[in-house]
Design an enzyme around this catalytic site. Structure first.
Site, PDB file in Angstrom:
ATOM      1  N   HIS A   1       8.832  -9.335   6.312  1.00  8.41           N
ATOM      2  CA  HIS A   1       8.718  -7.943   5.870  1.00  8.41           C
ATOM      3  C   HIS A   1       9.689  -7.064   6.667  1.00  8.41           C
ATOM      4  O   HIS A   1       9.968  -7.343   7.836  1.00  8.41           O
ATOM      5  CB  HIS A   1       7.277  -7.463   6.092  1.00  8.41           C
ATOM      6  CG  HIS A   1       6.939  -6.194   5.380  1.00  8.41           C
ATOM      7  ND1 HIS A   1       7.237  -4.958   5.907  1.00  8.41           N
ATOM      8  CD2 HIS A   1       6.328  -5.970   4.199  1.00  8.41           C
ATOM      9  CE1 HIS A   1       6.823  -4.017   5.070  1.00  8.41           C
ATOM     10  NE2 HIS A   1       6.264  -4.600   4.021  1.00  8.41           N
TER      11      HIS A   1
ATOM     12  N   ASP B   1       0.858  -1.176   0.000  1.00  7.94           N
ATOM     13  CA  ASP B   1       0.000   0.000   0.000  1.00  7.94           C
ATOM     14  C   ASP B   1       0.898   1.231   0.000  1.00  7.94           C
ATOM     15  O   ASP B   1       1.940   1.227   0.668  1.00  7.94           O
ATOM     16  CB  ASP B   1      -0.841  -0.037   1.289  1.00  7.94           C
ATOM     17  CG  ASP B   1      -2.078   0.833   1.251  1.00  7.94           C
ATOM     18  OD1 ASP B   1      -2.775   0.817   0.231  1.00  7.94           O
ATOM     19  OD2 ASP B   1      -2.353   1.508   2.258  1.00  7.94           O
TER      20      ASP B   1
ATOM     21  N   TYR C   1       2.561   4.815   0.964  1.00  9.51           N
ATOM     22  CA  TYR C   1       2.631   5.618   2.188  1.00  9.51           C
ATOM     23  C   TYR C   1       1.472   6.618   2.182  1.00  9.51           C
ATOM     24  O   TYR C   1       1.122   7.166   1.134  1.00  9.51           O
ATOM     25  CB  TYR C   1       3.954   6.378   2.261  1.00  9.51           C
ATOM     26  CG  TYR C   1       5.180   5.503   2.388  1.00  9.51           C
ATOM     27  CD1 TYR C   1       5.312   4.594   3.436  1.00  9.51           C
ATOM     28  CD2 TYR C   1       6.228   5.626   1.479  1.00  9.51           C
ATOM     29  CE1 TYR C   1       6.448   3.809   3.562  1.00  9.51           C
ATOM     30  CE2 TYR C   1       7.375   4.847   1.598  1.00  9.51           C
ATOM     31  CZ  TYR C   1       7.484   3.938   2.642  1.00  9.51           C
ATOM     32  OH  TYR C   1       8.615   3.167   2.776  1.00  9.51           O
TER      33      TYR C   1
ATOM     34  N   PHE D   1       8.075   1.502  -1.156  1.00  4.75           N
ATOM     35  CA  PHE D   1       9.100   1.733  -0.128  1.00  4.75           C
ATOM     36  C   PHE D   1       9.837   3.060  -0.267  1.00  4.75           C
ATOM     37  O   PHE D   1      10.490   3.502   0.670  1.00  4.75           O
ATOM     38  CB  PHE D   1      10.116   0.577  -0.066  1.00  4.75           C
ATOM     39  CG  PHE D   1       9.519  -0.731   0.348  1.00  4.75           C
ATOM     40  CD1 PHE D   1       9.115  -0.959   1.653  1.00  4.75           C
ATOM     41  CD2 PHE D   1       9.324  -1.747  -0.582  1.00  4.75           C
ATOM     42  CE1 PHE D   1       8.539  -2.171   2.039  1.00  4.75           C
ATOM     43  CE2 PHE D   1       8.755  -2.961  -0.207  1.00  4.75           C
ATOM     44  CZ  PHE D   1       8.361  -3.172   1.112  1.00  4.75           C
TER      45      PHE D   1
END
Length: 226
Positions: free
Chosen positions: A188, A66, A68, A79
Site C-alpha cells: 500500500h 475507506d 478520507y 485516494f
C-alpha cells in the site's frame, strides 16, 4: 439515499443489489447515522466514482479501503481529495511513485477526477465514513455492494486492469479471473508500508502497457496544477 442515483449503465448491472435485504439495512443505517454524525463524503458524492466512470468505459479498477475522514477531503473517489485540500500522505507517495515511474512533476493538488474520466473506476470498498472516525462504516453492508461491483467488472467481456495496493485490497483477488484480466498488486502507498514494495513498483507504466497491448487508450496521468 433511498433513491439511488446511478448512471443507467451501472443501474442495469447492479439493479439486483438494491433489492437485497442487506442494502435496505445499509440505507437505514446511513439515514440514522446522518442524524447524529457528519458523514463523508457528502450524500451527493457517495457514488461519484460511478458517475465519472460508466460501466462500459471501465478499463482500470483501482481499489481503496475507506474514504478520507477529515473535513472537505473525500468526494467519492479513492485516494483523491477535493481541490484546495492538501494531499494526504498516501496520495503524496502515489505522486512520488508516479514521478519516479513516468517523470511527471508532483502536482499541487490531489484532485484525480481526470483519471476517473479516462476509464479508471476509483472505488473504495466502503463508500462512507463518520467524520474523524476511520472504518466507522465498516461491516454495515458496503463491502457486499462493492464486492458485487468488482464481480460485475470482472464479468466484462473485454479485459480490465485491477490495481490492488495492500493486503486488504489483495483479499479481493478471489473475485477476479486472472486468466482474462491483468492484476497489478504491491504494498500500500501508506507511509507505513510504501517502502515495503510500493516504491519502485511502477504501477502507472504497467497499467498503460496492459492497456496498450489490448489496443485500449492509455491513461494520461498528468493532472497539472490547480
Amino acid at each position: 439515499m433511498k433513491n439511488i442515483q446511478l448512471p443507467s449503465s451501472w443501474q442495469a448491472v447492479l439493479a439486483e443489489e438494491f433489492h437485497k435485504p442487506y442494502f435496505g439495512k445499509l440505507q437505514d443505517f446511513l439515514a440514522e447515522d446522518r442524524l447524529s454524525y457528519t458523514i463523508y463524503p457528502s450524500e451527493e458524492n457517495v457514488f461519484s466514482a460511478f458517475d465519472l466512470t460508466p460501466y462500459e468505459q471501465v478499463n482500470v479498477l483501482l481499489l481503496g479501503q475507506d474514504p478520507y475522514h477529515d473535513q472537505n477531503q473525500a468526494h467519492g473517489l479513492c485516494f483523491s481529495v477535493k481541490p484546495g485540500i492538501k494531499p494526504p500522505p498516501s496520495l503524496v507517495n502515489i505522486f512520488k511513485e508516479l514521478k519516479a515511474d513516468l517523470g511527471f512533476d508532483i502536482p499541487n493538488h490531489g484532485y484525480l477526477v481526470q483519471w476517473a474520466k479516462q476509464g479508471m473506476l476509483m472505488l473504495n470498498a466502503v463508500l462512507t465514513v463518520r467524520a474523524h472516525t476511520p472504518n466507522s462504516h465498516k461491516n454495515h453492508g458496503w463491502e457486499i455492494f462493492t464486492d458485487a461491483v468488482i464481480s460485475k467488472v470482472n464479468q466484462k467481456k473485454d479485459p480490465v486492469v485491477f490495481v490492488l495496493w495492500g493486503g486488504y485490497a489483495q483479499k479481493k483477488l478471489k473475485l477476479i479471473d486472472t486468466n482474462r484480466h491483468k492484476v497489478i498488486q504491491s504494498a500500500h502507498p501508506s507511509p507505513l508500508s510504501a517502502r515495503n514494495g510500493f516504491f519502485g513498483s511502477k504501477p502507472f507504466s504497467a497499467i498503460n502497457s496492459a492497456l496498450g497491448a489490448w489496443g485500449k487508450p492509455e491513461i494520461d496521468w498528468e493532472v497539472g496544477d490547480w
